[in-house]
Design a protein around this motif. Structure first.
Motif, mmCIF file in Angstrom:
data_model
loop_
_atom_site.group_PDB
_atom_site.id
_atom_site.type_symbol
_atom_site.label_atom_id
_atom_site.label_comp_id
_atom_site.label_asym_id
_atom_site.label_seq_id
_atom_site.Cartn_x
_atom_site.Cartn_y
_atom_site.Cartn_z
ATOM 1 N N ALA A 1 -8.526 5.357 -4.284
ATOM 2 C CA ALA A 1 -7.689 6.098 -5.233
ATOM 3 C C ALA A 1 -7.412 5.285 -6.499
ATOM 4 N N GLN A 2 -7.537 3.978 -6.416
ATOM 5 C CA GLN A 2 -7.284 3.106 -7.569
ATOM 6 C C GLN A 2 -8.504 2.972 -8.484
ATOM 7 N N LEU A 3 -9.665 3.346 -7.978
ATOM 8 C CA LEU A 3 -10.908 3.127 -8.720
ATOM 9 C C LEU A 3 -11.205 4.247 -9.717
ATOM 10 N N PRO A 4 -11.857 3.910 -10.817
ATOM 11 C CA PRO A 4 -12.338 4.961 -11.721
ATOM 12 C C PRO A 4 -13.353 5.835 -10.977
ATOM 13 N N HIS B 1 -8.536 -2.535 -12.825
ATOM 14 C CA HIS B 1 -8.471 -1.093 -12.622
ATOM 15 C C HIS B 1 -7.386 -0.679 -11.624
ATOM 16 N N PHE B 2 -6.706 -1.635 -11.055
ATOM 17 C CA PHE B 2 -5.699 -1.360 -10.040
ATOM 18 C C PHE B 2 -4.294 -1.447 -10.609
ATOM 19 N N SER B 3 -3.377 -0.718 -9.993
ATOM 20 C CA SER B 3 -1.964 -0.874 -10.306
ATOM 21 C C SER B 3 -1.559 -2.296 -9.913
ATOM 22 N N PRO B 4 -0.569 -2.874 -10.580
ATOM 23 C CA PRO B 4 -0.147 -4.229 -10.245
ATOM 24 C C PRO B 4 0.185 -4.366 -8.756
ATOM 25 N N GLU C 1 -3.994 -6.835 -4.256
ATOM 26 C CA GLU C 1 -3.489 -7.892 -3.388
ATOM 27 C C GLU C 1 -2.984 -7.325 -2.071
ATOM 28 N N SER C 2 -2.361 -6.162 -2.115
ATOM 29 C CA SER C 2 -1.881 -5.514 -0.894
ATOM 30 C C SER C 2 -3.044 -5.188 0.049
#
Length: 105
Positions: free
Chosen positions: A22-25, A79-82, A86-87
């Protein structure tokens, strides 16, 4: 990039893998899901297994994997939310985390 996405994805649980997707383009999401079999994950491998699988899929020497994986990680992180990458990485064994998160040379 493809090798990074697939070796990372296949070591994660289905839920975490979907969150990563869901984080990826959109274009990278298609590459990420290409050939995925959610009923066969997570595939359990340690650092050496990760390095060997990455090297085979990327068609590079195993000794080049740490530098390559770290460089791709730094690009993917953009491309990821902060904190989201890492999570997901926290779900992996420490040896694999070290490969993915080491400073890119």
């Amino acid at each position: 990039m493809r090798a990074w996405l697939h070796t990372f994805r296949d070591r994660l649980t289905v839920d975490v893998a979907a969150h990563v997707a869901a984080q990826l383009p959109e274009l990278l999401r298609g590459v990420y899901y290409d050939g995925w079999n959610p009923s066969a994950v997570p595939i359990k491998y340690d650092r050496d297994g990760y390095v060997n699988r990455f090297a085979q899929e990327a068609k590079i020497a195993p000794e080049d994997v740490p530098r390559t994986a770290a460089a791709v990680t730094s690009v993917v992180r953009e491309h990821f939310s902060p904190g989201a990458l890492e999570s997901a990485v926290e779900q992996l064994p420490h040896g694999i985390r070290d490969v993915l998160l080491q400073p890119a040379a």
